[in-house]
Motif scaffolding. Structure first.
Motif, mmCIF file in Angstrom:
data_model
loop_
_atom_site.group_PDB
_atom_site.id
_atom_site.type_symbol
_atom_site.label_atom_id
_atom_site.label_comp_id
_atom_site.label_asym_id
_atom_site.label_seq_id
_atom_site.Cartn_x
_atom_site.Cartn_y
_atom_site.Cartn_z
ATOM 1 N N SER A 1 -6.090 -3.490 -8.100
ATOM 2 C CA SER A 1 -7.165 -4.451 -8.371
ATOM 3 C C SER A 1 -7.392 -5.402 -7.196
ATOM 4 O O SER A 1 -8.479 -5.956 -7.044
ATOM 5 C CB SER A 1 -6.874 -5.244 -9.642
ATOM 6 O OG SER A 1 -5.777 -6.113 -9.444
ATOM 7 N N ALA A 2 -6.378 -5.576 -6.340
ATOM 8 C CA ALA A 2 -6.497 -6.521 -5.232
ATOM 9 C C ALA A 2 -6.576 -5.850 -3.858
ATOM 10 O O ALA A 2 -6.913 -6.513 -2.878
ATOM 11 C CB ALA A 2 -5.302 -7.476 -5.256
ATOM 12 N N CYS A 3 -6.297 -4.558 -3.786
ATOM 13 C CA CYS A 3 -6.221 -3.870 -2.488
ATOM 14 C C CYS A 3 -7.610 -3.509 -1.983
ATOM 15 O O CYS A 3 -8.420 -2.946 -2.719
ATOM 16 C CB CYS A 3 -5.374 -2.604 -2.629
ATOM 17 S SG CYS A 3 -5.143 -1.737 -1.065
ATOM 18 N N ASP A 4 -7.871 -3.819 -0.702
ATOM 19 C CA ASP A 4 -9.172 -3.477 -0.120
ATOM 20 C C ASP A 4 -9.120 -2.144 0.640
ATOM 21 O O ASP A 4 -10.126 -1.700 1.184
ATOM 22 C CB ASP A 4 -9.672 -4.595 0.792
ATOM 23 C CG ASP A 4 -8.717 -4.903 1.935
ATOM 24 O OD1 ASP A 4 -7.619 -4.301 1.990
ATOM 25 O OD2 ASP A 4 -9.065 -5.751 2.773
ATOM 26 N N GLN A 5 -7.956 -1.502 0.674
ATOM 27 C CA GLN A 5 -7.809 -0.204 1.318
ATOM 28 C C GLN A 5 -7.993 0.907 0.287
ATOM 29 O O GLN A 5 -7.637 0.741 -0.881
ATOM 30 C CB GLN A 5 -6.431 -0.079 1.956
ATOM 31 C CG GLN A 5 -6.168 -1.092 3.057
ATOM 32 C CD GLN A 5 -4.774 -0.924 3.626
ATOM 33 O OE1 GLN A 5 -4.297 0.187 3.781
ATOM 34 N NE2 GLN A 5 -4.129 -2.038 3.931
ATOM 35 N N PRO A 6 -8.517 2.056 0.702
ATOM 36 C CA PRO A 6 -8.696 3.147 -0.252
ATOM 37 C C PRO A 6 -7.372 3.800 -0.632
ATOM 38 O O PRO A 6 -6.407 3.764 0.130
ATOM 39 C CB PRO A 6 -9.586 4.132 0.514
ATOM 40 C CG PRO A 6 -9.317 3.854 1.957
ATOM 41 C CD PRO A 6 -9.012 2.380 2.038
ATOM 42 N N HIS A 7 -7.335 4.363 -1.796
ATOM 43 C CA HIS A 7 -6.181 5.122 -2.282
ATOM 44 C C HIS A 7 -6.674 6.493 -2.731
ATOM 45 O O HIS A 7 -6.699 6.806 -3.917
ATOM 46 C CB HIS A 7 -5.496 4.392 -3.451
ATOM 47 C CG HIS A 7 -4.564 3.330 -3.021
ATOM 48 N ND1 HIS A 7 -3.280 3.575 -2.596
ATOM 49 C CD2 HIS A 7 -4.728 1.988 -2.935
ATOM 50 C CE1 HIS A 7 -2.686 2.438 -2.287
ATOM 51 N NE2 HIS A 7 -3.543 1.452 -2.474
ATOM 52 N N HIS B 1 -1.818 -4.031 -7.826
ATOM 53 C CA HIS B 1 -2.108 -3.746 -6.414
ATOM 54 C C HIS B 1 -3.517 -3.174 -6.268
ATOM 55 O O HIS B 1 -4.276 -3.599 -5.399
ATOM 56 C CB HIS B 1 -1.086 -2.775 -5.831
ATOM 57 C CG HIS B 1 -1.460 -2.309 -4.460
ATOM 58 N ND1 HIS B 1 -1.183 -3.041 -3.329
ATOM 59 C CD2 HIS B 1 -2.119 -1.204 -4.049
ATOM 60 C CE1 HIS B 1 -1.654 -2.400 -2.269
ATOM 61 N NE2 HIS B 1 -2.223 -1.273 -2.675
ATOM 62 N N HIS C 1 0.819 -1.207 0.000
ATOM 63 C CA HIS C 1 0.000 0.000 0.000
ATOM 64 C C HIS C 1 0.863 1.271 0.000
ATOM 65 O O HIS C 1 0.600 2.217 -0.754
ATOM 66 C CB HIS C 1 -0.923 -0.036 1.220
ATOM 67 C CG HIS C 1 -2.041 0.937 1.171
ATOM 68 N ND1 HIS C 1 -3.175 0.746 0.421
ATOM 69 C CD2 HIS C 1 -2.189 2.145 1.785
ATOM 70 C CE1 HIS C 1 -3.978 1.779 0.568
ATOM 71 N NE2 HIS C 1 -3.412 2.637 1.395
#
Length: 114
Positions: A34-40, A32, A6
């Motif tokens: 596509s698989a990250c559950d945290q916001p960016h 990243h 992240h």
């Protein structure tokens, strides 16, 4: 390029939204995201800058001859690198180890007509 965490994606966000990352980095960021559950949120914030800059900044023509100077500098760097490699090969050969094997560098492209 290995998977990014992240924080690494956050560090690359500006380059990503500007399209300035190399292909491997850009692909790693996309993977990243596509698989990250945290916001960016930084991507949305920085992404809003690109259209703004396109609207408010006037295009600037590069100085005359810039392209030729850049290509000449790249060709000179390539020639110097080849001289360094040849000198290293001579040294290795003089020491009795035989010539060092390296992949051939690509030839510089000739400047195209402007």
């Amino acid at each position: 390029m290995a998977g990014l965490d992240h924080d690494a994606v956050r560090d690359l966000a500006a380059g990503y939204v500007l399209g300035a990352l190399d292909p491997a980095q850009a692909a790693a960021v996309r993977d990243h995201l596509s698989a990250c559950d945290q916001p960016h949120p930084e991507l949305a914030e920085l992404g809003g800058v690109v259209p703004y800059l396109a609207d408010v900044l006037e295009p600037v023509e590069p100085p005359a001859g810039l392209r030729d100077r850049v290509l000449a500098a790249a060709a000179a760097d390539l020639r110097a690198s080849r001289r360094d490699e040849a000198a290293a090969d001579r040294l290795v050969s003089a020491l009795g180890a035989g010539p060092a094997r390296r992949p051939a560098a690509p030839e510089p492209e000739a400047p195209a007509a402007a």
